[in-house]
Design a protein around this motif. Structure first.
Motif, PDB file in Angstrom:
ATOM      1  N   SER A 152       0.882  -1.021  -0.038  1.00 15.26           N
ATOM      2  CA  SER A 152       0.114   0.189   0.025  1.00 15.26           C
ATOM      3  C   SER A 152       0.932   1.275  -0.040  1.00 15.26           C
ATOM      4  O   SER A 152       2.146   1.154   0.564  1.00 15.26           O
ATOM      5  N   ILE A 153       0.415   2.191  -0.513  1.00 13.68           N
ATOM      6  CA  ILE A 153       1.322   3.719  -0.595  1.00 13.68           C
ATOM      7  C   ILE A 153       0.449   4.617   0.088  1.00 13.68           C
ATOM      8  O   ILE A 153       0.807   5.877   0.068  1.00 13.68           O
ATOM      9  N   GLU A 154      -0.473   4.392   0.859  1.00 16.62           N
ATOM     10  CA  GLU A 154      -1.453   5.117   1.728  1.00 16.62           C
ATOM     11  C   GLU A 154      -0.583   5.658   3.121  1.00 16.62           C
ATOM     12  O   GLU A 154      -0.916   5.288   4.072  1.00 16.62           O
ATOM     13  N   ILE A 155       0.508   6.158   3.050  1.00 12.50           N
ATOM     14  CA  ILE A 155       1.266   6.315   3.948  1.00 12.50           C
ATOM     15  C   ILE A 155       0.734   7.203   5.185  1.00 12.50           C
ATOM     16  O   ILE A 155       0.712   6.781   6.236  1.00 12.50           O
ATOM     17  N   ARG A 156       0.098   8.337   4.986  1.00 12.00           N
ATOM     18  CA  ARG A 156      -0.287   9.010   6.017  1.00 12.00           C
ATOM     19  C   ARG A 156      -1.744   8.180   6.544  1.00 12.00           C
ATOM     20  O   ARG A 156      -1.782   8.378   7.868  1.00 12.00           O
ATOM     21  N   ASN A 157      -2.343   7.560   5.875  1.00 11.33           N
ATOM     22  CA  ASN A 157      -3.407   6.625   6.466  1.00 11.33           C
ATOM     23  C   ASN A 157      -2.808   5.673   7.400  1.00 11.33           C
ATOM     24  O   ASN A 157      -3.392   5.572   8.481  1.00 11.33           O
ATOM     25  N   MET A 158      -1.740   5.014   7.026  1.00 11.37           N
ATOM     26  CA  MET A 158      -1.029   3.866   7.874  1.00 11.37           C
ATOM     27  C   MET A 158      -0.542   4.454   9.017  1.00 11.37           C
ATOM     28  O   MET A 158      -0.691   3.933  10.210  1.00 11.37           O
ATOM     29  N   ALA A 159      -0.165   5.728   8.800  1.00  9.17           N
ATOM     30  CA  ALA A 159       0.671   6.213  10.098  1.00  9.17           C
ATOM     31  C   ALA A 159      -0.446   6.896  11.127  1.00  9.17           C
ATOM     32  O   ALA A 159      -0.280   6.430  12.422  1.00  9.17           O
ATOM     33  N   MET A 186       8.984  12.456   1.738  1.00  9.82           N
ATOM     34  CA  MET A 186       8.261  12.766   3.080  1.00  9.82           C
ATOM     35  C   MET A 186       9.020  12.555   4.168  1.00  9.82           C
ATOM     36  O   MET A 186       9.955  11.733   4.262  1.00  9.82           O
ATOM     37  N   HIS A 187       8.793  13.350   5.215  1.00  8.43           N
ATOM     38  CA  HIS A 187       9.683  13.319   6.506  1.00  8.43           C
ATOM     39  C   HIS A 187       9.803  11.899   7.284  1.00  8.43           C
ATOM     40  O   HIS A 187      11.096  11.692   7.842  1.00  8.43           O
ATOM     41  N   ASN A 188       8.814  11.094   7.035  1.00 12.77           N
ATOM     42  CA  ASN A 188       8.717   9.845   7.786  1.00 12.77           C
ATOM     43  C   ASN A 188       9.380   8.675   7.047  1.00 12.77           C
ATOM     44  O   ASN A 188       8.959   7.522   7.375  1.00 12.77           O
ATOM     45  N   ASN A 294       4.845   7.248  -9.459  1.00 10.80           N
ATOM     46  CA  ASN A 294       4.066   8.467  -9.918  1.00 10.80           C
ATOM     47  C   ASN A 294       2.822   8.140  -9.346  1.00 10.80           C
ATOM     48  O   ASN A 294       2.171   9.291  -8.703  1.00 10.80           O
ATOM     49  N   THR A 295       2.206   7.381  -9.183  1.00 11.46           N
ATOM     50  CA  THR A 295       0.899   7.290  -8.339  1.00 11.46           C
ATOM     51  C   THR A 295       0.706   7.743  -7.028  1.00 11.46           C
ATOM     52  O   THR A 295       0.083   8.049  -6.498  1.00 11.46           O
ATOM     53  N   GLY A 296       2.067   7.582  -6.166  1.00  9.97           N
ATOM     54  CA  GLY A 296       2.086   7.933  -4.842  1.00  9.97           C
ATOM     55  C   GLY A 296       2.071   9.280  -4.702  1.00  9.97           C
ATOM     56  O   GLY A 296       1.895   9.879  -3.524  1.00  9.97           O
ATOM     57  N   ALA A 297       2.050  10.167  -5.782  1.00  8.60           N
ATOM     58  CA  ALA A 297       2.288  11.627  -5.627  1.00  8.60           C
ATOM     59  C   ALA A 297       1.011  12.131  -5.110  1.00  8.60           C
ATOM     60  O   ALA A 297       1.232  13.086  -4.291  1.00  8.60           O
ATOM     61  N   LYS A 298      -0.026  11.744  -5.274  1.00  9.06           N
ATOM     62  CA  LYS A 298      -1.467  12.218  -4.820  1.00  9.06           C
ATOM     63  C   LYS A 298      -1.596  11.790  -3.233  1.00  9.06           C
ATOM     64  O   LYS A 298      -2.367  12.362  -2.495  1.00  9.06           O
ATOM     65  N   TYR A 299      -0.678  10.780  -2.879  1.00  7.46           N
ATOM     66  CA  TYR A 299      -0.705  10.602  -1.190  1.00  7.46           C
ATOM     67  C   TYR A 299       0.391  11.428  -0.443  1.00  7.46           C
ATOM     68  O   TYR A 299       0.472  11.260   0.860  1.00  7.46           O
ATOM     69  N   THR A 300       0.895  12.141  -1.182  1.00  4.77           N
ATOM     70  CA  THR A 300       1.928  13.256  -0.471  1.00  4.77           C
ATOM     71  C   THR A 300       1.268  14.319   0.127  1.00  4.77           C
ATOM     72  O   THR A 300       1.949  15.067   1.127  1.00  4.77           O
TER      73      THR A 300
END
Length: 301
Positions: A152-159, A186-188, A294-300
Motif C-alpha cells: 500500500s502507498i497510503e502512508i498518511r493513513n497507515m501512520a 516525506m519526512h517519515n 508516480n501514483t504515490g504523488a497524490k498521497y503526499t
C-alpha cells in the motif's frame, strides 16, 4: 370585588358575574397552555440526552484510498509519543523492487529470529486493515513484531492507523527502482535504491546489511529516547541466508505463471515460487516501477 366592579361600571350583577367568569376561564387556559409547553420542553430535553448517550456518532464508510481510515482504533491513546523505545517499521516498497529481501533484512535486524513474515493489507470485504489475516491491533497484542510489509502507498493513513500505539515512531522504509519517487521526500519515509540491495557473494550480503542497518538506525534513533538502538547484524545475515535457501527450493523454471507464483508461498519469509526474475516473466506486461512511483504523488498531500 364584585361590589366594586358593580359600582364602578354600573353593570348589573348578572353582567358582572359573566365578565368575571370569562376572565377566570382565560387565566385557566393560559396556565394550562404554559404548563403543557413546559412539559413538552422537558420531554424533548430528556429525549435528546438519551439519544446522545446511547447512539454512537455515525462515520460514513469510505474507501481506504480516499479518506482517513475509519477502522482506526478508538482505544485510549498510549503514552508513546516522541521519546520512547517503542517503534514500528512499515516496509512499503512497490512490487518487484526487492521488497521481500528488504523486509527480511529488517526483520533480521530488529525482530525475533523465529518471527513470521508480517503482511499488512486492507481487506475490502471486512473493511479493515489486517496483518496476516489478523486484526492490525494484534501488532501490540502478541505479534511481537517491529517490522511489517505492505504494498500500500497510503502512508498518511497507515501512520494514523498505528499512531495510537507508537505515537510518532512509525517509520516507512522503501526500496525503489524509480528515477523520482515523490513519497521519498516525506519526512517519515526512507528510500533505498534497488541496486544497493543486490549481492552475489556472502561478503556483498554483509555489506548490504551493514549499509541498511547504519542508514535505518540513524533515522530511527533520532526519534527514540534511547540513542543506542538494539539491532543484530548476525541475525540479519542468518535470516537472509535462510531466505535465499527457501527461494532456491521454490525455483521451478518450468512454472512461470502468476497462478503458480501465488499458490506456492512460504509464510515465514514471504517467498513465492520463482520469486526472483518475475520482471522477465509474467510481470513484463505489468505496471512499470516509475508508474507505481508516480501514483504515490497524490498521497503526499
Amino acid at each position: 370585588s364584585v361590589s366594586e366592579i358593580f359600582l364602578v361600571s354600573n353593570l348589573t350583577i348578572e353582567e358582572t358575574m359573566v365578565l368575571l367568569t370569562s376572565k377566570n376561564r382565560t387565566k385557566r387556559k393560559l396556565r394550562t397552555w404554559t404548563m403543557r409547553t413546559i412539559e413538552w420542553i422537558f420531554i424533548l430535553a430528556i429525549c435528546v440526552l438519551v439519544m446522545l448517550s446511547i447512539v454512537p456518532l455515525y462515520v460514513s464508510p469510505v474507501s481506504p484510498g480516499e479518506a482517513k481510515i475509519d477502522s482506526a482504533p478508538r482505544e485510549k491513546k498510549l503514552s508513546v509519543q516522541m521519546g520512547t523505545d517503542k517503534f514500528l517499521i512499515i516496509q512499503t516498497s512497490h512490487p518487484d523492487t526487492g521488497s521481500t529481501l528488504l523486509s527480511n533484512l529488517l526483520m533480521g535486524l530488529f525482530d525475533p529470529v523465529d518471527a513470521d513474515y508480517g503482511l499488512l493489507r486492507f481487506h475490502n470485504g471486512k473493511k479493515q486493515w489486517l496483518i496476516n489475516d489478523r486484526p492490525h491491533t494484534d501488532i501490540v497484542n502478541g505479534m511481537n513484531l517491529h517490522v511489517v510489509k505492505t504494498h500500500s502507498i497510503e502512508i498518511r493513513n497507515m501512520a494514523a492507523l498505528f499512531e495510537p500505539y507508537f505515537g510518532d515512531n512509525v517509520f516507512f522504509i522503501r526500496s525503489h527502482r524509480c528515477k523520482h519517487d515523490p513519497q521519498c521526500e516525506m519526512h517519515n519515509v526512507l528510500c533505498i535504491k534497488y541496486d544497493h540491495l543486490l549481492y552475489k557473494t556472502s561478503e556483498d550480503k554483509k555489506k548490504v546489511i551493514d549499509g541498511v542497518a547504519s542508514t535505518v538506525t540513524s533515522m530511527i534513533s533520532k526519534r527514540l529516547k534511547s540513542k543506542d538502538m538494539k539491532f543484530d547484524v548476525d541475525k540479519a545475515v542468518r535470516r537472509l541466508d535462510n531466505m535465499d535457501s527457501v527461494t532456491a527450493q521454490k525455483a521451478d523454471p518450468d512454472k512461470t505463471s502468476k497462478e503458480y507464483f501465488k499458490e506456492a508461498t512460504d509464510t515465514k519469509y514471504g517467498i513465492h515460487a520463482n520469486h526472483k526474475g518475475q520482471s522477465k516473466t509474467w510481470r513484463k506486461k505489468g505496471t512499470s516501477p516509475q508508474a507505481y512511483c508516480n501514483t504515490g504523488a497524490k498521497y503526499t498531500r
